[in-house]
Scaffold this active site. Structure first.
Site: not given
Ligand code: FAD
Length: 389
Positions: A135, A137, A139, A250, A344, A348, A372, A375
């Site tokens: 991941t 910022p 993508a 995963e 729930q 408290g 993933g 959505e």
């Molecule tokens: C606690 C935590 C640990 C993580 N650990 C890792 C890790 O170890 N390595 C790593 O690489 N990543 C990691 N991630 C990242 C994670 O895989 C991503 O946050 C996730 O894949 C979503 O990407 P994004 O945050 O960029 O959201 P975005 O892709 O920007 O999505 C934002 C929203 O838009 C929706 N959306 C996007 N595309 C579509 C579509 N085509 N149709 C409908 N809805 C859509 C999404 O479902 C979401 O609701 C981690 C995330 C968290 C929160």
């Protein structure tokens, strides 16, 4: 249902699985449950836990013995996750302790002996920690849009870019990084292992987050980081295919964590409903609470049975990408509903840091995003419904 946790015992229930359950239960009671609150405050798991888990034979489960693993398959991993969470661990502990299950499989599958010796064996022995960085910022879900670039220069790749939300990123000794070595789109992506201490590779902010506090999450940046070309995992341009292939496992892990968390929440809610008195009777005697618990047990059982069935089909080599996505969404939805009701029922107390259910409530939310999103799982399902004109 005679089991006080409300759990219906089910396969995998052979002798080998039973012994593994007992061993994980004992390990969790001794090495995990008493310490989770401290690790949550510290924001990370201690390295010593990895060594202990390896010594107990838990870290290598699901990895072949010839790369330093303990053998076993997804059913064995399932047993480990179920018992770790039911024993007072959490999905956050699983995320931090088992990050190698997302960092190593690509390296194992490619099988380069030097990479196996340098990264796989020491990690399965609990001596090193690995992370997976896909991941960025800009993508996340759209993996094919990633921009971190690796340009070949002699025997090295020069890496520039930023990764974010990386589990175990702050502690990792090496990171399996998805980089762009070629054209735009999914065909230009490769996997490259970047080691801690590589000049130009820095761990940026430790990210504070909603749940999984004991699992450190970090931003990583690469500024002209020179990485040996021998750290390329598989051929250049095969990264996307490798990432997608291992996403399946995963997602199943997260599905297991989800129903296991629901089960733990149900266990805690049943115990509290039996202990707590209101209006002269136990909560467990009130029809509304009884029906809530019944519904929580139904959701949990249905999720567990479905996920287990999909795991079984995965092990026979069937293409179950659609069912894996359904399993994740089913279990995550069940988990969110069950932890919410469990909180729930605690009243408290459920909102208090000292109460275990408060942690599961926060942790559960992440399961719908990591590995993933819900959505994206629905996109995977819809792609396989024959909707094309
Ligand atoms: C606690 C935590 C640990 C993580 N650990 C890792 C890790 O170890 N390595 C790593 O690489 N990543 C990691 N991630 C990242 C994670 O895989 C991503 O946050 C996730 O894949 C979503 O990407 P994004 O945050 O960029 O959201 P975005 O892709 O920007 O999505 C934002 C929203 O838009 C929706 N959306 C996007 N595309 C579509 C579509 N085509 N149709 C409908 N809805 C859509 C999404 O479902 C979401 O609701 C981690 C995330 C968290 C929160």
């Amino acid at each position: 249902m005679n089991d006080p946790s409300g759990r219906t015992p089910r396969a995998p229930s052979g002798e080998e699985h039973r012994l593994l359950r007992e061993s994980v239960r004992a390990f969790t009671a001794r090495e995990i449950a008493p310490h989770v609150a401290d690790w949550e405050r510290a924001g990370e798991l201690p390295r010593a836990l990895h060594e202990k888990a390896a010594a107990a034979g838990l870290l290598g489960i699901g990895f072949p013995e010839d790369v330093g693993g303990a053998g076993g398959d997804l059913f064995h991993t399932m047993v480990v996750i179920e018992e770790l969470i039911e024993g007072g661990g959490s999905s956050g502990v699983c995320a931090g302790l088992f990050t190698h299950t997302i960092a190593l499989p690509h390296i194992v599958a490619v099988g380069d002996p030097s990479q196996v010796d340098r990264f796989v064996r020491p990690t399965l022995a609990g001596r090193t920690i690995g992370a997976l960085a896909v991941t960025e910022p800009d993508a996340g879900s759209d993996v094919a849009a990633l921009r971190t670039r690796a340009v070949r220069d002699g025997d090295h790749y020069v890496v520039n870019g930023t990764k974010t939300y990386i589990t175990s990123g702050a502690r990792a000794d090496f990171v399996t990084v998805a980089v762009r070595t070629g054209e735009p789109g999914h065909r230009g992506i490769s996997l490259l292992v970047v080691e801690k201490g590589t000049p130009g590779f820095t761990v940026g902010r430790r990210l504070e987050k909603l749940g999984w506090w004991c699992s450190d999450t970090a931003e990583l940046s690469f500024a002209d980081a020179r990485v040996p070309a021998t750290n390329l995992v598989g051929a250049a341009g095969t990264g996307f295919r490798q990432i997608v292939a291992h996403f399946q496992t995963e997602r199943l892990f997260m599905a297991i964590e989800a129903y296991a968390t629901a089960q733990r929440a149900l266990t805690l809610a049943i115990a509290w409903a039996k202990a707590r008195q209101a209006f002269g009777a136990r909560l467990a005697d009130k029809p509304v609470v009884r029906h809530k618990l019944a519904e929580m047990a139904r959701r949990t059982d249905v999720a567990r049975e479905y996920v287990r069935a999909v795991v079984g089909r995965t092990l026979t080599g069937e293409d179950v990408a659609r069912e894996v996505a359904m399993a994740k969404n089913t279990a995550v939805e069940a988990c969110r509903a069950v932890v919410d009701e469990a909180l729930q029922i605690h009243g408290g107390l459920g909102c208090m840091r000292e109460c275990e259910i408060e942690r599961h409530y926060r942790d559960a939310r992440i399961l719908a995003i990591g590995g993933g999103t819900t959505e994206i799982m629905n996109e995977v399902i819809a792609d396989r419904l024959g909707l094309e004109p």
